[in-house]
Scaffold this motif. Structure first.
Motif, PDB file in Angstrom:
ATOM      1  N   ASN A   1       0.822  -1.228   0.000  1.00 28.74           N
ATOM      2  CA  ASN A   1       0.000   0.000   0.000  1.00 28.74           C
ATOM      3  C   ASN A   1       0.849   1.270   0.000  1.00 28.74           C
ATOM      4  OD1 ASN A   1      -2.567  -1.335   0.076  1.00 28.74           O
ATOM      5  ND2 ASN A   1      -2.164  -1.826   2.222  1.00 28.74           N
ATOM      6  N   LEU A   2       1.867   1.277  -0.830  1.00 25.96           N
ATOM      7  CA  LEU A   2       2.728   2.451  -0.948  1.00 25.96           C
ATOM      8  C   LEU A   2       2.009   3.538  -1.746  1.00 25.96           C
ATOM      9  CD1 LEU A   2       6.000   0.534  -1.858  1.00 25.96           C
ATOM     10  CD2 LEU A   2       5.482   1.630   0.323  1.00 25.96           C
ATOM     11  N   PRO A   3       2.294   4.806  -1.469  1.00 28.44           N
ATOM     12  CA  PRO A   3       1.639   5.891  -2.214  1.00 28.44           C
ATOM     13  C   PRO A   3       1.999   5.840  -3.697  1.00 28.44           C
ATOM     14  CG  PRO A   3       3.432   6.740  -0.852  1.00 28.44           C
ATOM     15  CD  PRO A   3       3.230   5.323  -0.449  1.00 28.44           C
ATOM     16  N   LYS A   4       0.966   6.004  -4.537  1.00 28.52           N
ATOM     17  CA  LYS A   4       1.186   5.939  -5.986  1.00 28.52           C
ATOM     18  C   LYS A   4       1.691   7.257  -6.552  1.00 28.52           C
ATOM     19  CE  LYS A   4      -2.224   2.279  -6.707  1.00 28.52           C
ATOM     20  NZ  LYS A   4      -3.468   1.875  -7.398  1.00 28.52           N
ATOM     21  N   ASN A   5       1.426   8.332  -5.840  1.00 27.18           N
ATOM     22  CA  ASN A   5       1.906   9.647  -6.252  1.00 27.18           C
ATOM     23  C   ASN A   5       2.835  10.184  -5.164  1.00 27.18           C
ATOM     24  OD1 ASN A   5       0.306   9.935  -8.729  1.00 27.18           O
ATOM     25  ND2 ASN A   5      -1.441   9.954  -7.332  1.00 27.18           N
TER      26      ASN A   5
END
Length: 304
Positions: free
Chosen positions: A226-230
């Protein structure tokens, strides 16, 4: 029966001569590698052995009449910071690192010094020397015991960053270790040229991936985290303060990080055209390399 082992001393050319007897060419890979040493001690521990090893390889090749020396150099041989000639300049075989200092990031300086000294000697001796300016290496390790200091940013970026922003840096000349191996083997087969030593930049592509790109790539290949995509980069003021603070505590890492710092919308550009033409026609993509490195480290039981 095609492989044998011996010990050499980088400071002893005779040991290289003995090791090279019966060979057609020499691959020179050994050089002290640490990113944390700086000061006068590091000159004796890093810079001097790096220069001695590179020049002794040329001397040994000359004594033995070898066809060629292929030296594993570094991107630091040609550039220490994109600010040297500007971030629109494409750094390549005609560029020489003028950013790093002997008592700053001694490793980066040692690669430049070893490259220049060995190149000059090769011209004097008429030795066919091919130096590979290898970028920041990633990719699967051959054994669990392998631990490369240049992997630290890749480990860091595989987890969410405090505040959500990453360093405004790039991975200079990011390249896959398997492509590096291919380049060394291919360099052995180049046509003979004893008049002019050659250099090749070894990188996955022209544009060095930024930490923002690497973090966003992890978000794609590691959905379970669940790492940030932006991802955002640190603002210039914050980046400058961080680099300055790090430099006060560790001059070597401070200089290294300062060199990897990039302005918004820019990155370090590397001339890969000669490599694509002569050595590695289809280098692996950044995404493939990161995924294979991550899976390899997990398989070995390492925490990343």
């Amino acid at each position: 029966d095609k492989l044998s082992f011996t010990s050499i001393d980088l400071l002893d050319v005779d040991s290289m001569v003995e090791a090279g007897r019966g060979c057609n060419a020499m691959l020179h890979l050994a050089s002290p590698f640490t990113l944390k040493a700086s000061g006068s001690d590091s000159i004796k521990a890093i810079v001097e052995p790096a220069i001695a090893g590179a020049t002794n390889a040329v001397e040994a090749a000359n004594v033995l009449g070898l066809q060629r020396v292929v030296a594993c150099g570094s991107i630091f041989g040609m550039v220490g910071s994109g600010s040297e000639k500007g971030f629109d300049h494409v750094y390549g075989a005609n560029d020489v690192n003028g950013f790093n200092t002997p008592k700053g990031c001694s490793y980066a300086y040692s690669k430049m010094a070893a490259q220049e000294k060995s190149t000059s000697l090769a011209v004097q001796r008429g030795v066919d020397l091919v130096t590979l300016n290898v970028g920041q290496v990633c990719g699967p390790a051959l054994s669990p015991e392998q631990n490369n200091p240049s992997w630290e940013p890749f480990k860091l970026l595989a987890s969410p960053q405090p505040g959500g922003a990453v360093l405004s840096c790039c991975s200079p000349g990011f390249t896959d270790v398997r492509d590096v191996a291919q380049a060394h083997v291919a360099a052995l087969g180049l046509s003979v040229n004893k008049q002019q030593p050659r250099r090749y930049s070894i990188a996955s592509r022209k544009e060095s991936p930024t930490y923002v790109e690497i973090a966003e790539t992890y978000a794609e290949i590691l959905p379970e985290r669940n790492l940030p995509k932006n991802v955002a980069a640190l603002p210039p003021k914050a980046q400058k303060l961080l680099v300055k603070g790090l430099g006060l505590g560790d001059k070597s890492l401070g200089e290294l990080l300062e060199g990897a710092t990039i302005p918004e919308g820019k990155t370090l550009l590397v001339d890969t055209d000669p490599m694509l033409r002569d050595l590695v026609p289809q280098p692996r993509a950044v995404k493939e390399t990161l995924k294979d490195w991550f899976d390899n480290q997990v398989e070995y039981g390492h925490v990343v």
